[in-house]
Design a protein around this motif. Structure first.
Motif, PDB file in Angstrom:
ATOM      1  N   LEU A 189       0.857  -1.186   0.000  1.00  0.00           N
ATOM      2  CA  LEU A 189       0.000   0.000   0.000  1.00  0.00           C
ATOM      3  C   LEU A 189       0.886   1.226   0.000  1.00  0.00           C
ATOM      4  CD1 LEU A 189      -2.715   1.500   0.348  1.00  0.00           C
ATOM      5  CD2 LEU A 189      -2.514   1.130   2.810  1.00  0.00           C
ATOM      6  N   GLY A 190       0.751   2.074  -1.035  1.00  0.00           N
ATOM      7  CA  GLY A 190       1.550   3.292  -1.088  1.00  0.00           C
ATOM      8  C   GLY A 190       1.338   4.041  -2.382  1.00  0.00           C
ATOM      9  N   THR A 191       1.359   5.353  -2.294  1.00  0.00           N
ATOM     10  CA  THR A 191       1.285   6.211  -3.480  1.00  0.00           C
ATOM     11  C   THR A 191       2.520   5.981  -4.354  1.00  0.00           C
ATOM     12  OG1 THR A 191       0.057   7.859  -2.224  1.00  0.00           O
ATOM     13  CG2 THR A 191       1.130   8.617  -4.257  1.00  0.00           C
ATOM     14  N   TYR A 192       2.351   6.074  -5.659  1.00  0.00           N
ATOM     15  CA  TYR A 192       3.497   5.910  -6.559  1.00  0.00           C
ATOM     16  C   TYR A 192       4.551   6.969  -6.276  1.00  0.00           C
ATOM     17  CZ  TYR A 192       6.446   6.090 -10.672  1.00  0.00           C
ATOM     18  OH  TYR A 192       7.529   6.112 -11.505  1.00  0.00           O
ATOM     19  N   ARG A 196      10.743   5.026  -5.196  1.00  0.00           N
ATOM     20  CA  ARG A 196      10.371   3.768  -4.544  1.00  0.00           C
ATOM     21  C   ARG A 196      10.124   2.647  -5.545  1.00  0.00           C
ATOM     22  NH1 ARG A 196       6.600   6.033  -0.048  1.00  0.00           N
ATOM     23  NH2 ARG A 196       5.173   6.298  -1.793  1.00  0.00           N
ATOM     24  N   GLN A 197       9.786   3.026  -6.788  1.00  0.00           N
ATOM     25  CA  GLN A 197       9.341   2.030  -7.750  1.00  0.00           C
ATOM     26  C   GLN A 197      10.376   0.936  -8.044  1.00  0.00           C
ATOM     27  OE1 GLN A 197       6.240   1.855  -8.563  1.00  0.00           O
ATOM     28  NE2 GLN A 197       6.483   0.024  -9.837  1.00  0.00           N
ATOM     29  N   PRO A 198      11.680   1.252  -8.169  1.00  0.00           N
ATOM     30  CA  PRO A 198      12.642   0.166  -8.402  1.00  0.00           C
ATOM     31  C   PRO A 198      12.630  -0.901  -7.311  1.00  0.00           C
ATOM     32  CG  PRO A 198      13.639   2.277  -8.911  1.00  0.00           C
ATOM     33  CD  PRO A 198      12.327   2.579  -8.252  1.00  0.00           C
ATOM     34  N   PRO A 224       1.872   5.236 -13.059  1.00  0.00           N
ATOM     35  CA  PRO A 224       1.791   5.499 -14.499  1.00  0.00           C
ATOM     36  C   PRO A 224       1.114   4.358 -15.258  1.00  0.00           C
ATOM     37  CG  PRO A 224       4.005   5.911 -13.646  1.00  0.00           C
ATOM     38  CD  PRO A 224       3.255   5.224 -12.550  1.00  0.00           C
ATOM     39  N   ASP A 225       0.412   4.722 -16.304  1.00  0.00           N
ATOM     40  CA  ASP A 225      -0.260   3.723 -17.130  1.00  0.00           C
ATOM     41  C   ASP A 225       0.741   2.787 -17.798  1.00  0.00           C
ATOM     42  OD1 ASP A 225      -2.697   4.846 -16.482  1.00  0.00           O
ATOM     43  OD2 ASP A 225      -2.760   6.127 -18.263  1.00  0.00           O
ATOM     44  N   ALA A 226       1.989   3.231 -17.916  1.00  0.00           N
ATOM     45  CA  ALA A 226       2.990   2.435 -18.628  1.00  0.00           C
ATOM     46  C   ALA A 226       3.456   1.211 -17.847  1.00  0.00           C
ATOM     47  CB  ALA A 226       4.196   3.309 -18.970  1.00  0.00           C
TER      48      ALA A 226
END
Length: 359
Positions: A189-192, A196-198, A224-226
């Protein structure tokens, strides 16, 4: 202790959409209000939060929406008569707000930084979005959600009068174990956030791709949609706080991922970490300095450096040990990281500062 008048000026208490500030403010307001203190929260009325309010009228104390600095000036009397005025990080026009508070307040003033490493990086870069170099030392207290060496740095290098660790918290009345069958082996649970994404890729998405027999979930806005989500990853957009507990309890394990600046600073437990632990769900976390001050690795928290560690935890920990890990973490939160504990800490710091000023 006599009943205090406490004023907060924070990013948002009415909307938790895309920010972890709201749940901390809600916990503090509730704890102070239930203890009989007079609590007022000022929130700038901005379109983003206005469109995503999951608690438009908090039931603790009074919440006042203001449109501008001039509008806030109309409430100067409340600021002047308060025993404690707390200004939070990321408040719109926070420097101007802080200066006005320091000029107006007769009680104790505090800056509540729920983003300390980010704040200091901004100051080093000359970015004074919500705090300026000269303002740091004007507050009586600097309440930092990051502890450890950064507290000395705040006083030595940035002129803070008194820097204190003031960590995030989780309300055990809201976050508690539920006897339900888990839907997912691992959830997050967390905002993008791009930094943090890697880590999320390495500790969850890579695992999901390699283990199609396991189930995963990711909840949070602004992704992101990607991003290509594996078919065994269930995606949720924003989950309001009242759904967090059920979401955690639907996981066998919860993943904690820390922002880059917080990893570099260390001693920066997130509110999501405490929430998952309070729900009694065993947490798998990335590694950062100071984590052992909050939970004991291998006993009440599990540390993962790569996907192999995560797979081992998911597949090798038996169903007797798994809930025991979560329960040990929950007890740490109940003892040390509840809104009631933080509220008492806040009032103690206020009283100590009053004594200093009387000398």
């Amino acid at each position: 202790m006599s009943k205090a008048k406490v004023v907060f000026i924070g990013l948002s208490v009415t909307s938790s959409w895309g920010n972890g500030h709201a749940t901390n403010y809600r916990g503090l307001m509730r704890a102070l209000h239930e203890d009989g203190h007079d609590v007022v929260f000022f929130e700038r009325d901005v379109p983003w939060y206005a469109e995503h309010r999951d608690l438009p009228q908090p039931p603790w104390g009074r919440t006042i929406l203001y449109d501008s600095l001039d509008d806030l000036r109309d409430h100067s009397e409340k600021i002047a008569e308060a025993d404690l005025v707390v200004v939070g990080s990321y408040v719109p026009e926070g420097v101007a707000v802080g200066r006005r508070v320091c000029d107006t307040a007769t009680g104790v003033t505090a800056f509540y930084d729920i983003d300390t490493p980010v704040t200091l990086a901004k100051l080093r870069a000359g970015d004074e979005e919500y705090l300026s170099h000269d303002l740091v030392g004007r507050y009586d207290l600097y309440l930092s959600f990051t502890g450890g060496p950064i507290l000395e740095q705040l006083e030595r290098d940035h002129g803070a009068a008194r820097a204190e660790a003031f960590y995030c918290m989780a309300d055990p009345d809201v976050y508690r174990p539920q006897r339900v069958a888990p839907k997912w082996d691992l959830g997050y649970l967390g905002t993008y956030s791009d930094d943090r994404q890697p880590t999320l890729d390495r500790l969850l998405l890579e695992v999901a791709r390699g283990r199609p027999d396991l189930a995963f979930a990711v909840a949070g806005p602004q992704y992101p949609d990607a991003i290509e989500w594996p078919p065994n990853v269930t995606r949720f957009d924003h989950l309001p706080p009242e759904r967090h507990c059920a979401y955690y309890n639907a996981q066998r394990f919860a993943l904690n991922v820390t922002r880059r600046d917080m990893v570099a600073a260390g001693y920066s437990p997130s509110v999501r970490l405490f929430e998952a632990a309070a729900a009694g769900v065993p947490v798998i976390s990335d590694r950062w300095v100071g984590l052992e001050e909050f939970f004991e690795p291998g006993s009440d928290i599990l540390i993962a450096d790569g996907s192999e560690d995560v797979v081992a935890y998911l597949t090798e920990i038996d169903e007797q040990e798994r809930p025991a890990i979560g329960e040990r973490a929950r007890q740490r939160v109940l003892n040390e990281h509840t809104p009631q504990v933080r509220a008492q800490q806040l009032l103690r710091l206020m009283s100590e500062q009053r004594e200093v000023e009387r000398v």
